[in-house]
Design an enzyme around this catalytic site. Structure first.
Site, PDB file in Angstrom:
ATOM      1  N   LYS A 103      49.006 -40.180  10.157  1.00  8.69           N
ATOM      2  CA  LYS A 103      48.519 -42.272   9.341  1.00  8.69           C
ATOM      3  C   LYS A 103      47.933 -41.754   8.270  1.00  8.69           C
ATOM      4  O   LYS A 103      47.850 -42.364   7.038  1.00  8.69           O
ATOM      5  CB  LYS A 103      47.712 -42.602  10.484  1.00  8.69           C
ATOM      6  CG  LYS A 103      48.371 -43.247  11.130  1.00  8.69           C
ATOM      7  CD  LYS A 103      48.918 -44.035  11.278  1.00  8.69           C
ATOM      8  CE  LYS A 103      50.064 -44.982  12.331  1.00  8.69           C
ATOM      9  NZ  LYS A 103      50.671 -45.902  12.094  1.00  8.69           N
ATOM     10  N   SER A 139      45.259 -46.354  10.446  1.00  8.18           N
ATOM     11  CA  SER A 139      43.816 -46.833  11.589  1.00  8.18           C
ATOM     12  C   SER A 139      42.735 -45.821  11.585  1.00  8.18           C
ATOM     13  O   SER A 139      42.332 -44.828  10.972  1.00  8.18           O
ATOM     14  CB  SER A 139      44.673 -45.703  12.867  1.00  8.18           C
ATOM     15  OG  SER A 139      44.120 -44.828  13.847  1.00  8.18           O
ATOM     16  N   TYR A 150      48.506 -38.072  15.580  1.00 10.18           N
ATOM     17  CA  TYR A 150      48.648 -38.532  15.332  1.00 10.18           C
ATOM     18  C   TYR A 150      47.695 -39.349  13.867  1.00 10.18           C
ATOM     19  O   TYR A 150      47.936 -39.551  12.769  1.00 10.18           O
ATOM     20  CB  TYR A 150      48.611 -39.688  16.414  1.00 10.18           C
ATOM     21  CG  TYR A 150      48.270 -41.210  16.435  1.00 10.18           C
ATOM     22  CD1 TYR A 150      49.385 -41.775  16.184  1.00 10.18           C
ATOM     23  CD2 TYR A 150      46.812 -42.139  16.147  1.00 10.18           C
ATOM     24  CE1 TYR A 150      49.343 -42.849  15.604  1.00 10.18           C
ATOM     25  CE2 TYR A 150      46.850 -42.910  16.095  1.00 10.18           C
ATOM     26  CZ  TYR A 150      47.930 -44.132  15.295  1.00 10.18           C
ATOM     27  OH  TYR A 150      47.926 -45.136  15.419  1.00 10.18           O
TER      28      TYR A 150
HETATM   29  N1  LIG Z   1      47.272 -50.404  19.599  1.00  9.87           N
HETATM   30  C1  LIG Z   1      46.723 -50.227  18.451  1.00  9.87           C
HETATM   31  O1  LIG Z   1      45.598 -50.479  18.655  1.00  9.87           O
HETATM   32  C2  LIG Z   1      47.100 -50.188  17.019  1.00  9.87           C
HETATM   33  C3  LIG Z   1      45.487 -49.155  16.477  1.00  9.87           C
HETATM   34  C4  LIG Z   1      45.200 -48.521  15.248  1.00  9.87           C
HETATM   35  C5  LIG Z   1      46.713 -48.558  14.672  1.00  9.87           C
HETATM   36  N2  LIG Z   1      47.901 -48.335  15.246  1.00  9.87           N
HETATM   37  C6  LIG Z   1      49.527 -48.627  14.417  1.00  9.87           C
HETATM   38  O2  LIG Z   1      50.415 -49.663  14.617  1.00  9.87           O
HETATM   39  C7  LIG Z   1      51.588 -49.743  14.867  1.00  9.87           C
HETATM   40  C8  LIG Z   1      51.964 -50.430  15.931  1.00  9.87           C
HETATM   41  O3  LIG Z   1      51.098 -50.496  16.567  1.00  9.87           O
HETATM   42  P1  LIG Z   1      51.458 -50.684  18.251  1.00  9.87           P
HETATM   43  O4  LIG Z   1      50.292 -51.085  19.899  1.00  9.87           O
HETATM   44  O5  LIG Z   1      51.682 -52.514  17.784  1.00  9.87           O
HETATM   45  O6  LIG Z   1      52.348 -50.080  18.703  1.00  9.87           O
HETATM   46  P2  LIG Z   1      54.204 -50.290  19.453  1.00  9.87           P
HETATM   47  O7  LIG Z   1      54.842 -49.354  20.199  1.00  9.87           O
HETATM   48  O8  LIG Z   1      53.670 -51.858  20.437  1.00  9.87           O
HETATM   49  O9  LIG Z   1      54.600 -51.039  18.158  1.00  9.87           O
HETATM   50  C9  LIG Z   1      55.543 -49.816  17.771  1.00  9.87           C
HETATM   51  C10 LIG Z   1      56.919 -50.214  17.477  1.00  9.87           C
HETATM   52  O10 LIG Z   1      58.364 -49.258  16.342  1.00  9.87           O
HETATM   53  C11 LIG Z   1      59.361 -49.103  17.273  1.00  9.87           C
HETATM   54  N3  LIG Z   1      59.206 -47.921  16.714  1.00  9.87           N
HETATM   55  C12 LIG Z   1      58.236 -46.467  16.619  1.00  9.87           C
HETATM   56  N4  LIG Z   1      59.554 -45.816  15.347  1.00  9.87           N
HETATM   57  C13 LIG Z   1      60.540 -46.302  15.288  1.00  9.87           C
HETATM   58  C14 LIG Z   1      61.701 -46.271  14.311  1.00  9.87           C
HETATM   59  N5  LIG Z   1      61.921 -44.998  13.995  1.00  9.87           N
HETATM   60  N6  LIG Z   1      62.288 -47.306  14.099  1.00  9.87           N
HETATM   61  C15 LIG Z   1      62.410 -48.649  14.820  1.00  9.87           C
HETATM   62  N7  LIG Z   1      61.473 -48.802  14.979  1.00  9.87           N
HETATM   63  C16 LIG Z   1      60.284 -48.104  15.394  1.00  9.87           C
HETATM   64  C17 LIG Z   1      58.878 -49.088  18.129  1.00  9.87           C
HETATM   65  O11 LIG Z   1      59.971 -49.837  19.288  1.00  9.87           O
HETATM   66  C18 LIG Z   1      57.816 -50.102  18.550  1.00  9.87           C
HETATM   67  O12 LIG Z   1      58.837 -51.675  18.951  1.00  9.87           O
HETATM   68  C19 LIG Z   1      51.558 -47.929  14.945  1.00  9.87           C
HETATM   69  O13 LIG Z   1      51.527 -47.499  13.527  1.00  9.87           O
HETATM   70  C20 LIG Z   1      50.536 -48.021  15.293  1.00  9.87           C
HETATM   71  O14 LIG Z   1      50.436 -46.408  15.135  1.00  9.87           O
HETATM   72  C21 LIG Z   1      48.012 -49.165  16.396  1.00  9.87           C
END
Ligand SMILES: NC(=O)c1ccc[n+]([C@@H]2O[C@H](COP(=O)([O-])OP(=O)(O)OC[C@H]3O[C@@H](n4cnc5c(N)ncnc54)[C@H](O)[C@@H]3O)[C@@H](O)[C@H]2O)c1
Length: 338
Positions: free
Chosen positions: A154, A126, A150
């Site tokens: 990362k 991130s 958070y």
């Molecule tokens: N959305 C953004 O703008 C953004 C920006 C930077 C980084 N990220 C990172 O990208 C990744 C995905 O983001 P997103 O927006 O799709 O989030 P999201 O919450 O929609 O998806 C995360 C998924 O992981 C699953 N999950 C969480 N912990 C788990 C575990 N222990 N075992 C199995 N499944 C598990 C959740 O149920 C969910 O389906 C995350 O790691 C987030 O930190 C997202």
């Protein structure tokens, strides 16, 4: 005699967190490219109905027996770790939840992958690891300065990947997303977080009459005074995962890449775009800055272009807001809410 070439079986990829926002869009892109996305997700924030492109295993990344079973059944050539908790504010009030999932359980997952002989891993990092930066755009050599638990998780996991790379031959792509946004251009998938904290869906909810949008800070040193961010369409991010997997599976070196467009948009630009696309007014509440929010965060994405040929195709603000609007409109009409 003509020698018949053997049909090659499709490559499977373990998509941990594939029921979530970015993971489901990436599964679709992998499937379109002829791969089989094998989703492992405990549905803590994901949605079962977003898993549409391959097998689904419900469970945690920390469940080593389950991960081993998936690997025995599918012999995945690579893994993508989307799974994690991703609410910055919650991480400050409940850091143990974040260190448990994004560090302890994620390292356990990595250990199991190695035990299974799986060595190509793509990780969702991130832009929050950069914190406040004086110099914009931000490149991959910029200093890191995480401002929340958070962001710390990362950055820590990025370091785990590096050390595992030198010790165990793990090959990785650390993809530092800027603001993931938009929805599947075909309308099949979208951003479905509950609670929602991201600006574009919140602006759309406000346009739909679900309360005023809070704007934090109108006195930043930006042209209209509101904060500037770099929005990358989720399908473009998904494409970068596919390209990273191809690169690693072809024996390429490990990667650390910013995924952003290099163009910033202010909060006010987003409000204006939602009003243009929807034809509705966005009620807004303007308030003071939030502590820890940077005036502007914009990526220098040149390395991703250079090493992967990654070029965002859907990331104009108009396309991002248009696809997001279409998806939310359909969802809320189906839900009978508007
Ligand atoms: N959305 C953004 O703008 C953004 C920006 C930077 C980084 N990220 C990172 O990208 C990744 C995905 O983001 P997103 O927006 O799709 O989030 P999201 O919450 O929609 O998806 C995360 C998924 O992981 C699953 N999950 C969480 N912990 C788990 C575990 N222990 N075992 C199995 N499944 C598990 C959740 O149920 C969910 O389906 C995350 O790691 C987030 O930190 C997202």
């Amino acid at each position: 005699m003509v020698k018949m070439s053997q049909p090659t079986s499709p490559i499977s990829v373990l998509v941990a967190g594939g029921a979530g926002y970015i993971g489901s869009h990436t599964s679709k892109v992998l499937s379109k490219a002829g791969m089989i996305p094998v989703v492992l997700d405990n549905l803590c924030t994901g949605n079962r109905d977003a898993v549409q492109f391959g097998p689904f295993y419900e469970g945690s990344i920390a469940d080593a027996a389950l991960v081993r079973r998936i690997q025995t059944e599918h012999n995945c050539a690579g893994a993508i770790l989307f799974a994690g908790h991703a609410y910055v504010g919650e991480s400050t009030s409940n850091p143990r939840k974040y260190f448990r999932n994004n560090v302890t359980d994620s390292v356990e997952f990595l250990n199991t992958l190695l035990d299974c002989g799986l060595r190509n891993v793509v990780f969702s990092s991130s832009c929050s690891i950069y914190g406040l930066q004086e110099k914009i755009p931000i490149n991959e050599e910029s200093t890191t300065n995480p401002l929340s638990p958070y962001a710390e998780t990362k950055l820590f996991f990025e370091k785990v990947l590096k050390w595992y790379g030198s010790a165990y031959g793990l090959r990785y792509a650390r993809l530092r997303y800027f603001n993931a946004s938009g929805a599947d251009p075909d309308g099949q998938l979208g951003e479905n977080h509950d609670p929602e904290t991201h600006l574009i869906p919140l602006t759309i909810y406000a346009a739909m009459g679900k309360g005023a949008l809070s704007v934090f800070g109108t006195d930043y040193p930006t042209p209209d005074g509101t904060a500037i961010r770099d929005y990358a369409h989720v399908t473009d991010l998904a494409d970068a995962h596919l390209k990273s997997l191809h690169h690693l599976m072809a024996g390429g070196d490990s990667l650390t890449l910013n995924l952003g467009t290099g163009t910033g948009h202010s909060v006010q630009d987003v409000i204006d775009a939602v009003e243009r696309v929807s034809g509705l007014t966005v009620p807004t509440k303007y308030g003071p800055r939030r502590e820890g929010d940077a005036p502007a965060l914009v990526a220098d994405p040149r390395r991703a272009l250079e090493l992967l040929g990654w070029k965002p195709q859907h990331s104009s603000l108009e396309t991002i807001v248009g696809t997001a609007w279409n998806w939310h409109k359909r969802k809320h009409v189906q839900g009978g809410e508007i």
